[in-house]
Design an enzyme around this catalytic site. Structure first.
Site, mmCIF file in Angstrom:
data_model
loop_
_atom_site.group_PDB
_atom_site.id
_atom_site.type_symbol
_atom_site.label_atom_id
_atom_site.label_comp_id
_atom_site.label_asym_id
_atom_site.label_seq_id
_atom_site.Cartn_x
_atom_site.Cartn_y
_atom_site.Cartn_z
ATOM 1 N N ASP A 1 38.540 43.665 68.335
ATOM 2 C CA ASP A 1 38.100 43.901 66.862
ATOM 3 C C ASP A 1 37.133 45.153 66.432
ATOM 4 O O ASP A 1 36.805 45.952 67.453
ATOM 5 C CB ASP A 1 37.044 42.848 66.480
ATOM 6 C CG ASP A 1 36.906 42.593 64.929
ATOM 7 O OD1 ASP A 1 37.567 43.096 64.359
ATOM 8 O OD2 ASP A 1 35.871 42.097 64.790
ATOM 9 N N GLU A 2 37.280 45.910 65.221
ATOM 10 C CA GLU A 2 36.679 46.849 64.771
ATOM 11 C C GLU A 2 37.132 48.150 65.906
ATOM 12 O O GLU A 2 36.086 49.013 66.187
ATOM 13 C CB GLU A 2 35.273 46.800 64.659
ATOM 14 C CG GLU A 2 34.706 45.758 63.959
ATOM 15 C CD GLU A 2 34.807 45.987 62.337
ATOM 16 O OE1 GLU A 2 35.280 46.916 62.272
ATOM 17 O OE2 GLU A 2 34.200 45.255 61.762
ATOM 18 N N GLN B 1 37.634 53.512 57.899
ATOM 19 C CA GLN B 1 36.304 53.092 57.882
ATOM 20 C C GLN B 1 35.665 53.276 59.227
ATOM 21 O O GLN B 1 34.775 52.873 59.661
ATOM 22 C CB GLN B 1 36.194 51.251 57.980
ATOM 23 C CG GLN B 1 36.912 50.761 56.428
ATOM 24 C CD GLN B 1 36.601 49.254 56.528
ATOM 25 O OE1 GLN B 1 35.700 48.684 56.381
ATOM 26 N NE2 GLN B 1 37.769 48.365 56.575
ATOM 27 N N ARG C 1 33.072 47.495 49.114
ATOM 28 C CA ARG C 1 32.174 46.218 49.010
ATOM 29 C C ARG C 1 31.966 45.325 47.879
ATOM 30 O O ARG C 1 31.646 44.533 47.836
ATOM 31 C CB ARG C 1 30.697 46.818 49.367
ATOM 32 C CG ARG C 1 30.587 47.576 50.720
ATOM 33 C CD ARG C 1 30.955 47.126 51.912
ATOM 34 N NE ARG C 1 32.110 47.508 52.230
ATOM 35 C CZ ARG C 1 33.285 47.101 53.029
ATOM 36 N NH1 ARG C 1 32.904 45.930 53.632
ATOM 37 N NH2 ARG C 1 34.230 47.378 53.236
ATOM 38 N N LYS D 1 41.108 40.348 58.505
ATOM 39 C CA LYS D 1 41.393 40.769 59.885
ATOM 40 C C LYS D 1 40.804 39.693 60.931
ATOM 41 O O LYS D 1 41.367 39.383 61.753
ATOM 42 C CB LYS D 1 40.898 41.995 60.308
ATOM 43 C CG LYS D 1 39.462 42.046 60.347
ATOM 44 C CD LYS D 1 38.871 43.570 60.593
ATOM 45 C CE LYS D 1 37.507 43.893 60.389
ATOM 46 N NZ LYS D 1 36.659 42.882 61.515
ATOM 47 N N THR D 2 39.574 39.242 60.396
ATOM 48 C CA THR D 2 39.046 37.969 61.285
ATOM 49 C C THR D 2 39.980 36.927 61.335
ATOM 50 O O THR D 2 39.991 36.416 62.687
ATOM 51 C CB THR D 2 37.597 37.866 60.856
ATOM 52 O OG1 THR D 2 36.921 39.000 60.946
ATOM 53 C CG2 THR D 2 36.906 36.654 61.783
#
Length: 636
Positions: free
Chosen positions: A228-229, A259, A597, A41-42
């Site tokens: 973002d987020e 998330q 993770r 995504k970044t």
């Protein structure tokens, strides 16, 4: 608008997958990008900024909103590297940073001077403490930290103080009127002294954007807004974004409903779930190709999150080769669990895996206590992310101080801790007692010293009570009862007054009782605690430590090998969530974040017996609902 080729190296088709490329090129209008963990995504946000600038969009008309300053810096650095120069004028930063810049520039329309001072949490609590002292309150009234928490939730959720208290803190409903009075006085005090706390930045930014004279002008300046987020936003932040995007109607939010795990801070999953209702006709893009984890780990994670009802259906797909199945390990007790994990970590390190490539995750801070002792015994270097080691925490050291003076009556450091936390023994009295410590032979001598020094009735009585408590602890057959005596003698109230996270500290002390129950002697118990407290592991040159972390602190990180410990009923999900479907679904999202993770190996451990709590545990519901063919079962 003139197109400018800024760098010959921007080959979008080469570096982006098909869906990433589509987002970068077609992200006009209202866009929701559902980006699974490890899906890049970044990269999409960075290349979207580059694409816009390359197409002639002025950097000063692009707003990039992130959740941390670090994330903003990293994205700007990547954009600069790709373009070959810094995009002068680009707006990038956290909500609070952007709000501060706008208020400094346009706040005068709200009668806010540009030279206001931003106060931190400590300053806020100091002001609230003074205000509370002027308001008539009854016994049992909230601490300043609890008051601040209610005020902050009220601002960020855009709910009244009354609604916040009634829904989240119903036991405090009798205090609503007084809280409203304190809130009013708190606001007046800040305005009078030209102060802004962090919540004010967002609150007044929203008011600024709704202002008829400048709101449309500010919104019109931002042709493109990228966020973002988005799943971590609260209600107020969502309203701010809506106002920012109202003129040009170009907003792209990137997030993952699976998330969303910060409701305790006021974040709401509703923002991302209702995006298409808030922005009718919005496009939805899916980033479901995962570059981090093996197919086996993703199969496990996908199955877990599929049990949630509030979600966008999506299935993560791995680009990695076939790996090994996750391993679920059944242990008898927390101590056995710690032994398994520490020994397995030791084996992995000896096989060539770097400690920094291993992450050990847990739902609650107290769950790492046993493990820290075992890791220290094996001299494995480790850090606790976002916190300090279990036995280095102030409240644990306070409790341990009583046992240390039982073992060594001349332990001056421990006596100081005890004196400073004992009601009736102030700092001056403590300083007068300390010189006598080196010559003490028994506890009764302290009483004699207090009488000899003529401390006064109140202080002398406090010393006698302390000596009486120490004798009672000394007379207990097990250390757990000694800890209970310390808590009942006033330390429980001391924690409640001193700390804003008292519930977590009570959980830590319950775990301390459990650890104490596994030792047959006071000497062994103190030795184990001391070993953990002072051992830092053996770091050789070029190595980085093993990471222990709560799952919330681990969000956004990754490791080759991940252990998730304490996945037992009554521990994970958190007991308070089992009767609330929305809370239970958030707990499952926390578990999902933990599993995703892991890159190559995933170990999930649970135990069947709590020694001190005296009941038998099942594995967590999050394990029971996963088909057994998706993981290996081990017993330890």
């Amino acid at each position: 608008m003139t197109e400018t080729k800024l760098s010959e190296y921007l080959d979008y088709e080469k570096v982006l997958n098909e869906e990433q490329l589509r987002i970068v090129k077609e992200g006009e209008g209202h866009c929701l990008v559902l980006a699974g963990p490890g899906s890049g995504k970044t990269r999409v946000l960075v290349y979207r900024v580059c694409w816009l600038i390359e197409k002639g969009v002025l950097p000063s008309s692009i707003l990039l909103v992130t959740f941390t300053n670090k994330a903003a810096r990293e994205m700007i650095t990547r954009v600069e590297k790709l373009l070959g120069s810094y995009p002068k004028g680009l707006w990038a930063g956290t909500f609070h940073h952007i709000a501060n810049v706008l208020l400094r520039r346009y706040g005068s329309v709200l009668s806010i001077p540009a030279n206001y001072t931003i106060i931190d949490e400590e300053d806020s609590l100091s002001i609230l403490k003074k205000i509370t002292e002027t308001v008539e309150t009854q016994e049992g009234f909230l601490k300043p930290s609890d008051i601040k928490k209610i005020f902050s939730l009220s601002v960020n959720t855009v709910e009244s103080i009354k609604d916040v208290v009634n829904t989240r803190f119903p036991d405090n409903s009798p205090f609503i009127h007084r809280l409203e009075t304190i809130w009013s006085n708190y606001q007046k005090t800040k305005r009078r002294h030209n102060l802004m706390d962090y919540d004010d930045l967002l609150l007044f930014c929203y008011k600024l954007l709704k202002n008829e004279s400048v709101g449309a002008k500010i919104s019109g300046n931002f042709r493109y807004i990228l966020v973002d987020e988005y799943h971590d936003t609260n209600r107020l932040q969502s309203l701010i974004l809506y106002q920012l995007a109202r003129v040009n109607k170009n907003i792209m939010v990137v997030g993952d409903d699976a998330q969303s795990i910060y409701s305790f801070r006021g974040a709401t999953i509703n923002n991302i779930m209702e995006f298409t209702r808030i922005y009718p006709g919005a496009k939805i893009f899916y980033l479901d190709i995962n570059y981090r984890s093996t197919p086996q780990i993703l199969d496990f994670a996908n199955k877990s999150i599929s049990h949630n009802h509030i979600r966008y259906p999506k299935t993560l797909k791995s680009v990695r080769e076939i790996g090994v199945k996750p391993v679920v390990v059944k242990c008898y007790s927390p101590k056995d669990e710690a032994l398994f994990v520490s020994q397995r970590v030791f084996q992995l390190i000896n096989s060539g895996i770097q400690p920094k490539d291993i992450g050990i995750l847990f739902r609650s801070r107290y769950q790492s206590a046993e493990l820290e002792i075992e890791i220290s015994r094996l001299k494995i270097p480790y850090i606790v992310r976002g916190g300090i080691r279990f036995f280095e925490q102030a409240h644990i050291k306070d409790i341990m101080a009583y046992f240390r003076v039982l073992e060594n009556i001349r332990d001056e450091v421990s006596w100081r801790r005890i004196f400073f936390q004992t009601e009736g023994i102030g700092s001056k009295t403590a300083e007068r007692l300390v010189p006598y410590i080196s010559g003490l032979k028994c506890f009764d001598e302290l009483v004699e010293i207090a009488e000899k020094e003529e401390f006064g009735l109140r202080r002398a009585t406090a010393v006698k009570s302390l000596v009486s408590l120490l004798k009672k602890i000394q007379g207990q057959k097990n250390m757990q009862k000694g800890i209970t005596l310390i808590m009942d003698a006033g330390y429980s109230e001391y924690i409640s007054k001193k700390y804003k996270d008292e519930i977590e500290r009570y959980e830590d002390i319950e775990m301390l009782k459990e650890i104490a129950s596994t030792y047959s002697s006071l000497e062994d118990f103190i030795s184990a605690a001391s070993l953990q407290e002072y051992a830092k592991g053996e770091l050789t040159e070029g190595t980085s430590p093993l990471v222990l972390s709560t799952i919330h602190q681990a969000k956004g990180l990754e490791w080759k090998v991940v252990f998730i410990i304490g996945v037992s009923a009554n521990h994970f999900p958190h007991p308070t969530s089992t009767m609330d479907i929305q809370a239970l679904e958030e707990e499952r999202r926390i578990f999902y974040v933990a599993t995703t993770r892991a890159k190559e190996d995933l170990y999930i451990t649970y135990f069947t017996r709590d020694f001190y709590r005296t009941f038998t545990n099942r594995p967590s519901i999050f394990l029971e609902e996963i088909p057994e063919y998706l993981y290996e079962k081990w017993n330890f």
